[in-house]
Design a protein around this motif. Sequence first.
Motif, PDB file in Angstrom:
ATOM      1  N   HIS A 114      20.073  23.198  42.096  1.00 37.25           N
ATOM      2  CA  HIS A 114      21.006  22.213  41.515  1.00 37.25           C
ATOM      3  C   HIS A 114      19.934  20.911  41.064  1.00 37.25           C
ATOM      4  CE1 HIS A 114      20.765  19.304  44.881  1.00 37.25           C
ATOM      5  NE2 HIS A 114      20.765  20.422  45.726  1.00 37.25           N
ATOM      6  N   PHE A 115      20.194  20.759  39.532  1.00 32.49           N
ATOM      7  CA  PHE A 115      19.401  19.793  38.936  1.00 32.49           C
ATOM      8  C   PHE A 115      20.282  19.156  38.076  1.00 32.49           C
ATOM      9  CE2 PHE A 115      17.909  23.947  37.780  1.00 32.49           C
ATOM     10  CZ  PHE A 115      18.184  23.752  36.225  1.00 32.49           C
ATOM     11  N   PRO A 116      19.700  18.025  37.560  1.00 38.52           N
ATOM     12  CA  PRO A 116      20.340  17.432  36.372  1.00 38.52           C
ATOM     13  C   PRO A 116      19.864  17.795  35.000  1.00 38.52           C
ATOM     14  CG  PRO A 116      18.970  15.642  37.526  1.00 38.52           C
ATOM     15  CD  PRO A 116      18.910  16.977  38.343  1.00 38.52           C
ATOM     16  N   ILE A 117      20.487  17.910  34.134  1.00 42.31           N
ATOM     17  CA  ILE A 117      20.044  18.356  32.696  1.00 42.31           C
ATOM     18  C   ILE A 117      19.683  17.309  31.712  1.00 42.31           C
ATOM     19  CG2 ILE A 117      20.475  19.687  30.595  1.00 42.31           C
ATOM     20  CD1 ILE A 117      22.086  21.721  32.212  1.00 42.31           C
ATOM     21  N   PHE A 118      20.600  16.327  31.764  1.00 45.65           N
ATOM     22  CA  PHE A 118      20.601  15.010  31.023  1.00 45.65           C
ATOM     23  C   PHE A 118      20.231  13.726  31.721  1.00 45.65           C
ATOM     24  CE2 PHE A 118      23.325  17.945  28.703  1.00 45.65           C
ATOM     25  CZ  PHE A 118      22.804  17.983  27.486  1.00 45.65           C
TER      26      PHE A 118
ATOM     27  N   PRO B  37      22.960  11.636  35.312  1.00 43.69           N
ATOM     28  CA  PRO B  37      22.565  12.522  36.294  1.00 43.69           C
ATOM     29  C   PRO B  37      23.504  13.028  37.369  1.00 43.69           C
ATOM     30  CG  PRO B  37      22.079  10.397  36.609  1.00 43.69           C
ATOM     31  CD  PRO B  37      22.836  10.356  35.125  1.00 43.69           C
ATOM     32  N   PHE B  38      24.755  12.589  37.377  1.00 43.89           N
ATOM     33  CA  PHE B  38      25.511  13.173  38.032  1.00 43.89           C
ATOM     34  C   PHE B  38      26.251  14.359  37.525  1.00 43.89           C
ATOM     35  CE2 PHE B  38      27.653  10.747  34.764  1.00 43.89           C
ATOM     36  CZ  PHE B  38      28.532  11.425  34.362  1.00 43.89           C
ATOM     37  N   LEU B  39      25.891  14.938  36.152  1.00 48.18           N
ATOM     38  CA  LEU B  39      26.138  16.274  35.725  1.00 48.18           C
ATOM     39  C   LEU B  39      24.868  17.202  36.073  1.00 48.18           C
ATOM     40  CD1 LEU B  39      27.351  15.243  32.233  1.00 48.18           C
ATOM     41  CD2 LEU B  39      28.766  16.026  34.316  1.00 48.18           C
TER      42      LEU B  39
ATOM     43  N   LEU C 201      32.631   6.817  38.675  1.00 50.07           N
ATOM     44  CA  LEU C 201      31.501   5.964  38.490  1.00 50.07           C
ATOM     45  C   LEU C 201      31.638   4.392  38.248  1.00 50.07           C
ATOM     46  CD1 LEU C 201      29.368   7.806  35.721  1.00 50.07           C
ATOM     47  CD2 LEU C 201      29.205   7.565  38.224  1.00 50.07           C
ATOM     48  N   GLY C 202      33.248   4.124  38.391  1.00 43.20           N
ATOM     49  CA  GLY C 202      33.585   2.772  38.454  1.00 43.20           C
ATOM     50  C   GLY C 202      33.114   2.008  36.974  1.00 43.20           C
TER      51      GLY C 202
ATOM     52  N   PHE D  41      26.531  19.808  28.134  1.00 40.82           N
ATOM     53  CA  PHE D  41      26.186  20.220  29.495  1.00 40.82           C
ATOM     54  C   PHE D  41      27.010  21.148  29.815  1.00 40.82           C
ATOM     55  CE2 PHE D  41      27.949  19.978  33.798  1.00 40.82           C
ATOM     56  CZ  PHE D  41      26.554  20.041  34.434  1.00 40.82           C
ATOM     57  N   ASN D  42      28.423  21.298  29.462  1.00 41.25           N
ATOM     58  CA  ASN D  42      29.217  22.107  30.086  1.00 41.25           C
ATOM     59  C   ASN D  42      28.834  23.510  29.345  1.00 41.25           C
ATOM     60  OD1 ASN D  42      31.231  21.187  32.074  1.00 41.25           O
ATOM     61  ND2 ASN D  42      31.057  19.522  30.669  1.00 41.25           N
TER      62      ASN D  42
END
Length: 189
Positions: A26-30, A34-36, A135-136, A153-154
């Motif tokens: 698992h790693f962020p793409i953008f 970073p939560f994606l 994320l508030g 991302f999706n």
Amino acid sequence: MKIKTKQLTQMAVLAAMSILLVYLIHFPIFPAAPFLEYDPADIPIFIGAFMFGPLGGLILTAVVCVLQGVTVSSASGIIGILMHFFATGSFVLVAGNIYKRNRTRKGAIIGLALGTVTMTITMALWNIAITPIFLGIPVEAVLPMIIPVIIPFNLIKAGINSVITFVVYKSVSKVLGLEIQEAKVAESK
């Protein structure tokens, strides 16, 4: 009863594979979001949707989302569980239904492609509604991320997982003993 026990065992194996995959990869793409994170955990679920149909895929999705959400992805809590369920659930309902009606390579490709599009649209909408809570931040901060970050991302995540599913589905189904069940279904039609 034996068939149901076998299917339950196969689904448990796929769920375990999914949890293991998200734990290992698992790693962020953008960097802007970073939560994606990309992870291949949906591949066993997509395989399950092809093996057991859309309802089986949805059940597998629910089980994996909860297990993953209380173990390896616990930081995102209930919101992570729900977002995973909405994303993967929308995919398996579409792809599973298409493949259930047309169990061919072409049916698989169409199902995977339309599942990818469905997941992407679904998650664009759910990110507008849920990401501000998670994320508030105000909705106005999420909207500029939809086209340059959330949609790509999706598409990337579902696209990569769809291609891998297409490549490994037959091999995995043989290992899990599905080829015999598919042959019997084909003979009864």
